[in-house]
Design an enzyme around this catalytic site. Structure first.
Site, PDB file in Angstrom:
ATOM      1  N   ASP A  57      45.252  35.315  29.925  1.00  7.42           N
ATOM      2  CA  ASP A  57      44.036  35.920  30.469  1.00  7.42           C
ATOM      3  C   ASP A  57      44.040  37.419  30.189  1.00  7.42           C
ATOM      4  OD1 ASP A  57      41.845  34.836  31.741  1.00  7.42           O
ATOM      5  OD2 ASP A  57      42.905  34.455  33.620  1.00  7.42           O
TER       6      ASP A  57
ATOM      7  N   SER B 298      44.994  34.988  37.843  1.00 10.27           N
ATOM      8  CA  SER B 298      45.223  34.543  39.221  1.00 10.27           C
ATOM      9  C   SER B 298      46.655  34.911  39.627  1.00 10.27           C
ATOM     10  CB  SER B 298      44.999  33.033  39.349  1.00 10.27           C
ATOM     11  OG  SER B 298      45.665  32.342  38.318  1.00 10.27           O
TER      12      SER B 298
ATOM     13  N   GLU C 211      33.785  27.494  35.847  1.00  9.21           N
ATOM     14  CA  GLU C 211      34.383  27.537  37.188  1.00  9.21           C
ATOM     15  C   GLU C 211      33.276  27.503  38.251  1.00  9.21           C
ATOM     16  OE1 GLU C 211      37.363  30.553  37.790  1.00  9.21           O
ATOM     17  OE2 GLU C 211      37.458  30.184  39.939  1.00  9.21           O
TER      18      GLU C 211
ATOM     19  N   GLU D 137      36.346  36.655  30.567  1.00  8.60           N
ATOM     20  CA  GLU D 137      35.248  36.221  31.440  1.00  8.60           C
ATOM     21  C   GLU D 137      33.950  36.914  31.049  1.00  8.60           C
ATOM     22  OE1 GLU D 137      36.333  37.073  35.501  1.00  8.60           O
ATOM     23  OE2 GLU D 137      38.206  35.952  35.365  1.00  8.60           O
TER      24      GLU D 137
END
Ligand code: KIV
Length: 272
Positions: free
Chosen positions: A90, A52, A189, A122
């Site tokens: 991440d 992010s 999420e 992810e």
């Protein structure tokens, strides 16, 4: 004899134990030294150097342009600031999807060169082989299901995931495959509260929710969102614990007018 006291950092074992003991896990994102050290002083359990970064720090529309070098640079800064929290970095888009070998080479850099203790990636069952390879090599993996921003074009927008029965079942089997492959925790999420609760109950590893309700084993928010600093987007699940964009603008405006009026610097802020 050394008088230095060693500060012990949280490990993935501490995080897994918190689920067993019913203690909720607190996690926030950070991207720089100053913020990471403030959070560490507050005893945050986990700091995520989230991609992010691309949205809230680098100003991109999505997380897709974020590079390995961006992530390593910011993870190093966070690691210099936080000495107690577990630091998870991440993995950026295309740093782990191409092949498990590629993923290991990139994941290893976060531990070797940037002082992170774990990585996050992810995706579901398709990534189980990669998760297994990383954990076998000693790289702890936090998995991420539900709304996975790196797949934004595939998902067709920032929407709640797992609403239909088949999608919910797929998320459950993905979660189980990731746990079996060795992931030490799982971010959920934008997932309906009931589905997140079911997954949390089925897994032995902790779930960390963002827009996934109160029954997850822990919670995460993007720091700029929860401080009320990022004005471009405000998802429903974000609770603003401060209104810093207003405070910052007020302070900057006050500074500008004091400079223009010659009020700053005054005697207290000048050298005789
Ligand atoms: O990049 C990020 O900040 C994240 C959190 C929202 C979980 O992945």
């Amino acid at each position: 004899m050394s008088t230095q006291t060693k500060i012990s950092r949280k490990t993935i074992l501490d995080i897994k134990k918190m689920k067993v003991q019913g203690e909720k896990i607190s996690m926030l994102t950070a991207y720089d030294y100053n913020m990471a050290s403030l959070m560490d002083d507050c005893e945050i359990d986990v700091i995520l150097v989230g991609d992010s970064l691309g949205n809230v720090v680098l100003g991109y529309d999505t997380t897709l342009p974020v590079t390995m070098e961006d992530m390593l640079h910011h993870t190093r800064a966070v690691a210099r600031g936080a000495k107690k929290a577990l630091i998870v970095a991440d993995m950026p888009f295309l740093s782990y999807q191409i092949s498990p070998a590629d993923a290991l080479a990139n994941a290893g850099r976060f531990l070797k060169e940037a002082d992170a203790q774990a990585v996050k990636l992810e995706g579901g069952e398709d990534l189980a082989e990669t998760v297994y390879k990383l954990t076998c090599a000693g790289v702890p993996v936090m998995a991420h299901l539900g709304l996975t921003p790196q797949s934004i074009h595939q998902l067709g927008g920032y929407k709640v995931q797992g609403k239909k029965e088949d999608a919910a079942q797929k998320m459950i089997s993905d979660a189980q495959a990731l746990e079996a492959a060795g992931a030490f925790s799982l971010v959920l999420e934008c997932v309906p509260e009931k589905l997140a609760a079911e997954i949390t109950g089925l897994l032995t590893i902790p779930t960390i929710g963002i827009g996934a309700g109160v029954h997850c084993d822990g919670q995460v928010l993007v720091i700029n969102d929860m401080l009320g600093m990022f004005e471009r987007l405000s998802p429903k699940f974000v609770k603003k614990y401060a209104n810093m964009s207003q405070d910052i603008k007020k302070a900057v405006k006050a500074y500008i007018s004091e400079v223009k009026e010659g009020v700053f610097p005054d005697a207290d802020h000048s050298f005789k």
